[in-house]
Design an enzyme around this catalytic site. Sequence first.
Site, PDB file in Angstrom:
ATOM      1  N   TYR A   1      -2.040  -1.006  10.822  1.00  0.00           N
ATOM      2  CA  TYR A   1      -2.311  -1.626   9.513  1.00  0.00           C
ATOM      3  C   TYR A   1      -1.129  -1.389   8.566  1.00  0.00           C
ATOM      4  CZ  TYR A   1      -3.764  -1.728   4.650  1.00  0.00           C
ATOM      5  OH  TYR A   1      -3.789  -1.959   3.287  1.00  0.00           O
TER       6      TYR A   1
ATOM      7  N   ASP B   1      -4.700  11.714   8.672  1.00  0.00           N
ATOM      8  CA  ASP B   1      -4.731  11.980   7.231  1.00  0.00           C
ATOM      9  C   ASP B   1      -3.595  12.917   6.830  1.00  0.00           C
ATOM     10  OD1 ASP B   1      -6.819  10.417   6.478  1.00  0.00           O
ATOM     11  OD2 ASP B   1      -8.265  12.046   6.213  1.00  0.00           O
TER      12      ASP B   1
ATOM     13  N   LYS C   1       2.010  -3.922   6.744  1.00  0.00           N
ATOM     14  CA  LYS C   1       2.462  -3.962   5.336  1.00  0.00           C
ATOM     15  C   LYS C   1       3.986  -3.828   5.268  1.00  0.00           C
ATOM     16  CE  LYS C   1      -1.493  -4.518   3.339  1.00  0.00           C
ATOM     17  NZ  LYS C   1      -1.820  -5.842   2.775  1.00  0.00           N
TER      18      LYS C   1
ATOM     19  N   SER D   1       0.829  -1.204   0.000  1.00  0.00           N
ATOM     20  CA  SER D   1       0.000   0.000   0.000  1.00  0.00           C
ATOM     21  C   SER D   1       0.863   1.254   0.000  1.00  0.00           C
ATOM     22  CB  SER D   1      -0.849  -0.020   1.271  1.00  0.00           C
ATOM     23  OG  SER D   1      -1.448   1.236   1.491  1.00  0.00           O
TER      24      SER D   1
HETATM   25  P1  NAD Z   1     -11.022  -6.932   1.106  1.00  0.00           P
HETATM   26  O1  NAD Z   1     -11.217  -6.938   2.568  1.00  0.00           O
HETATM   27  O2  NAD Z   1     -12.176  -6.558   0.241  1.00  0.00           O
HETATM   28  O3  NAD Z   1     -10.451  -8.337   0.623  1.00  0.00           O
HETATM   29  C1  NAD Z   1      -9.618  -9.147   1.407  1.00  0.00           C
HETATM   30  C2  NAD Z   1     -10.175 -10.568   1.365  1.00  0.00           C
HETATM   31  O4  NAD Z   1      -9.319 -11.422   2.130  1.00  0.00           O
HETATM   32  C3  NAD Z   1     -11.571 -10.682   1.982  1.00  0.00           C
HETATM   33  O5  NAD Z   1     -12.427 -11.354   1.091  1.00  0.00           O
HETATM   34  C4  NAD Z   1     -11.355 -11.486   3.260  1.00  0.00           C
HETATM   35  O6  NAD Z   1     -12.462 -12.304   3.567  1.00  0.00           O
HETATM   36  C5  NAD Z   1     -10.110 -12.277   2.927  1.00  0.00           C
HETATM   37  N1  NAD Z   1      -9.279 -12.679   4.065  1.00  0.00           N
HETATM   38  C6  NAD Z   1      -8.791 -11.899   5.067  1.00  0.00           C
HETATM   39  N2  NAD Z   1      -8.029 -12.626   5.890  1.00  0.00           N
HETATM   40  C7  NAD Z   1      -8.019 -13.898   5.417  1.00  0.00           C
HETATM   41  C8  NAD Z   1      -7.398 -15.104   5.801  1.00  0.00           C
HETATM   42  N3  NAD Z   1      -6.616 -15.163   6.885  1.00  0.00           N
HETATM   43  N4  NAD Z   1      -7.619 -16.219   5.074  1.00  0.00           N
HETATM   44  C9  NAD Z   1      -8.410 -16.175   3.965  1.00  0.00           C
HETATM   45  N5  NAD Z   1      -9.011 -15.062   3.534  1.00  0.00           N
HETATM   46  C10 NAD Z   1      -8.821 -13.935   4.241  1.00  0.00           C
HETATM   47  O7  NAD Z   1      -9.794  -5.950   0.798  1.00  0.00           O
HETATM   48  P2  NAD Z   1      -9.285  -5.372  -0.581  1.00  0.00           P
HETATM   49  O8  NAD Z   1      -9.629  -3.926  -0.634  1.00  0.00           O
HETATM   50  O9  NAD Z   1      -9.681  -6.255  -1.690  1.00  0.00           O
HETATM   51  O10 NAD Z   1      -7.722  -5.442  -0.349  1.00  0.00           O
HETATM   52  C11 NAD Z   1      -6.941  -6.555  -0.747  1.00  0.00           C
HETATM   53  C12 NAD Z   1      -5.516  -6.371  -0.276  1.00  0.00           C
HETATM   54  O11 NAD Z   1      -5.006  -5.141  -0.787  1.00  0.00           O
HETATM   55  C13 NAD Z   1      -5.385  -6.264   1.246  1.00  0.00           C
HETATM   56  O12 NAD Z   1      -4.202  -6.921   1.626  1.00  0.00           O
HETATM   57  C14 NAD Z   1      -5.271  -4.774   1.495  1.00  0.00           C
HETATM   58  O13 NAD Z   1      -4.582  -4.485   2.669  1.00  0.00           O
HETATM   59  C15 NAD Z   1      -4.505  -4.334   0.268  1.00  0.00           C
HETATM   60  N6  NAD Z   1      -4.720  -2.921  -0.076  1.00  0.00           N
HETATM   61  C16 NAD Z   1      -5.992  -2.458  -0.272  1.00  0.00           C
HETATM   62  C17 NAD Z   1      -6.197  -1.110  -0.580  1.00  0.00           C
HETATM   63  C18 NAD Z   1      -7.577  -0.552  -0.784  1.00  0.00           C
HETATM   64  O14 NAD Z   1      -7.717   0.666  -0.861  1.00  0.00           O
HETATM   65  N7  NAD Z   1      -8.629  -1.369  -0.941  1.00  0.00           N
HETATM   66  C19 NAD Z   1      -5.101  -0.261  -0.700  1.00  0.00           C
HETATM   67  C20 NAD Z   1      -3.810  -0.771  -0.500  1.00  0.00           C
HETATM   68  C21 NAD Z   1      -3.642  -2.109  -0.197  1.00  0.00           C
HETATM   69  C1  UD1 Z   2      -6.825   4.735   2.668  1.00  0.00           C
HETATM   70  C2  UD1 Z   2      -6.243   4.027   3.860  1.00  0.00           C
HETATM   71  C3  UD1 Z   2      -4.763   3.780   3.624  1.00  0.00           C
HETATM   72  C4  UD1 Z   2      -4.527   3.089   2.291  1.00  0.00           C
HETATM   73  C5  UD1 Z   2      -5.088   3.976   1.213  1.00  0.00           C
HETATM   74  C6  UD1 Z   2      -4.809   3.439  -0.160  1.00  0.00           C
HETATM   75  C7  UD1 Z   2      -7.572   4.878   5.706  1.00  0.00           C
HETATM   76  C8  UD1 Z   2      -7.619   5.841   6.866  1.00  0.00           C
HETATM   77  N1  UD1 Z   2      -6.417   4.863   5.018  1.00  0.00           N
HETATM   78  O1  UD1 Z   2      -6.286   6.020   2.673  1.00  0.00           O
HETATM   79  O2  UD1 Z   2      -4.235   2.982   4.649  1.00  0.00           O
HETATM   80  O3  UD1 Z   2      -3.155   2.937   2.062  1.00  0.00           O
HETATM   81  O4  UD1 Z   2      -6.499   4.112   1.459  1.00  0.00           O
HETATM   82  O5  UD1 Z   2      -5.871   2.812  -0.707  1.00  0.00           O
HETATM   83  O6  UD1 Z   2      -8.512   4.152   5.435  1.00  0.00           O
HETATM   84  N2  UD1 Z   2     -12.488  11.531   3.071  1.00  0.00           N
HETATM   85  C9  UD1 Z   2     -13.512  12.427   3.354  1.00  0.00           C
HETATM   86  N3  UD1 Z   2     -14.673  11.933   3.868  1.00  0.00           N
HETATM   87  C10 UD1 Z   2     -14.879  10.605   4.100  1.00  0.00           C
HETATM   88  C11 UD1 Z   2     -13.837   9.699   3.799  1.00  0.00           C
HETATM   89  C12 UD1 Z   2     -12.649  10.197   3.291  1.00  0.00           C
HETATM   90  O7  UD1 Z   2     -13.367  13.634   3.157  1.00  0.00           O
HETATM   91  O8  UD1 Z   2     -15.967  10.220   4.583  1.00  0.00           O
HETATM   92  C13 UD1 Z   2     -11.241  12.051   2.478  1.00  0.00           C
HETATM   93  C14 UD1 Z   2      -9.987  11.745   3.295  1.00  0.00           C
HETATM   94  O9  UD1 Z   2      -9.743  12.750   4.222  1.00  0.00           O
HETATM   95  C15 UD1 Z   2      -8.934  11.678   2.167  1.00  0.00           C
HETATM   96  C16 UD1 Z   2      -9.705  11.151   0.952  1.00  0.00           C
HETATM   97  O10 UD1 Z   2     -11.078  11.404   1.232  1.00  0.00           O
HETATM   98  O11 UD1 Z   2      -8.476  12.987   1.858  1.00  0.00           O
HETATM   99  C17 UD1 Z   2      -9.515   9.658   0.706  1.00  0.00           C
HETATM  100  O12 UD1 Z   2      -9.803   8.947   1.919  1.00  0.00           O
HETATM  101  P1  UD1 Z   2      -9.886   7.350   1.953  1.00  0.00           P
HETATM  102  O13 UD1 Z   2     -10.743   6.857   0.843  1.00  0.00           O
HETATM  103  O14 UD1 Z   2     -10.254   6.959   3.333  1.00  0.00           O
HETATM  104  O15 UD1 Z   2      -8.406   6.878   1.601  1.00  0.00           O
HETATM  105  P2  UD1 Z   2      -7.006   7.294   2.266  1.00  0.00           P
HETATM  106  O16 UD1 Z   2      -7.207   8.062   3.496  1.00  0.00           O
HETATM  107  O17 UD1 Z   2      -6.172   7.892   1.194  1.00  0.00           O
END
Ligand code: NAD
Ligand code: UD1
Length: 334
Positions: free
Chosen positions: A148, A294, A152, A123
């Site tokens: 969190y 943030d 990572k 991330s």
């Molecule tokens: P998500 O929660 O939608 O998907 C994660 C999936 O993993 C879920 O379906 C959950 O049930 C499963 N899971 C969790 N722990 C498990 C375990 N021990 N065994 C089997 N299954 C398990 O999340 P996502 O948004 O799809 O994110 C996927 C990955 O990307 C995560 O590692 C997250 O930290 C990373 N990531 C997400 C974002 C984002 O903005 N969504 C940004 C940066 C990194």
């Molecule tokens: C989130 C995760 C971060 C991850 C990143 C990348 C959190 C706190 N952080 O960050 O760990 O690496 O995604 O995917 O979840 N905002 C509002 N109102 C809301 C929600 C958000 O104004 O109700 C603003 C926030 O202040 C920010 C932007 O929207 O400026 C994006 O927020 P968000 O979607 O939560 O993502 P990140 O904070 O960038």
Amino acid sequence: MILVTGGLGFIGSHTCTRLHESGYDYVIVDNLYNSDISVLDAIEKTTGARPKFYNADVCDPSALEVIFRENEIEGIIHFAGYKAVGESVALPLKYYRNNINSTLALCEAMDKFGAQSIVFSSSATVYGEKNPVPYKEDMPADSAANPYGRTKIVCENILRDYQAANPDKKVTLLRYFNPIGAHPGGLLGEDPAGIPDNLFPYILRVAAGKLERLNVFGNDYDTPDGTGVRDYIHIMDLARAHTAALEHLKKSGGFNIYNVGTGKGTSVLEIVKAMSETIGRPLEYVFAPRRPGDIATSYANVDKAREVLGFTAEYGIEKMCEDGWNYARKHFNL
Ligand code: NAD
Ligand code: UD1
């Protein structure tokens, strides 16, 4: 065969459709902690093929043993993990245990059963608060602001050390920026349980009439309009970055890190404006205090992914809003 851990989650499910399109055989393992089994049906309807699925915990070596014995796993995409930043502050051990144990168990399974490569979901949060934007892969990435993010960093280091000790293994870290939007088919998207923490799912709920208005966290940041700036990337572009990484792994090895973003920053108010245009009416919002933790601005330098993987994000904010709204209308029966 590719093992997709967390394949029923937001990013995993979209990536599965992309794997199918690109002709990869894959198998999913997910324990449904943060997803629903109906996502398997949605993947089937979207791709026309039902993926093989194991309902199991990736931290459980005996469950992995069954999966590796029953399938010839060559590569892994490791999405499984917990990702709620706020909860990780309250329950850090839960986050360290799941995110680290799952990564360790997969490395051990790679050793035991001979799988060659792993692509890990990292991330942008690993860049912490001190690096200047745009973030570049070779900047220090050792000071995330919450547990969190620190899981990572630990997992990145585990995988770096593992690859250094096992030069025949291939490790790719993808540092995602802010994935939003949905599959254009409208059956897959992101709908977190409870009130969403993240901006885009919150906006979709406001657009759908499920929440009254958006709270814009802070309007006095040092950004062009005072609201936070992020690098939003369409979820289908992010999905494609994974097949680009797998393609590259076929002809290369070692340990590699890539940012996955668009390289462009967009403010909260710009997203609000774009979504208002998509839905054809103004999206309700109010300014609220800054959210603790943030930062003002986060966006990627995307040169390395472009030059090495040949990956460039294609879609802009309008398409992210259009596809997100298409999903929300179907999902909420509007
Ligand atoms: P998500 O929660 O939608 O998907 C994660 C999936 O993993 C879920 O379906 C959950 O049930 C499963 N899971 C969790 N722990 C498990 C375990 N021990 N065994 C089997 N299954 C398990 O999340 P996502 O948004 O799809 O994110 C996927 C990955 O990307 C995560 O590692 C997250 O930290 C990373 N990531 C997400 C974002 C984002 O903005 N969504 C940004 C940066 C990194
Ligand atoms: C989130 C995760 C971060 C991850 C990143 C990348 C959190 C706190 N952080 O960050 O760990 O690496 O995604 O995917 O979840 N905002 C509002 N109102 C809301 C929600 C958000 O104004 O109700 C603003 C926030 O202040 C920010 C932007 O929207 O400026 C994006 O927020 P968000 O979607 O939560 O993502 P990140 O904070 O960038």
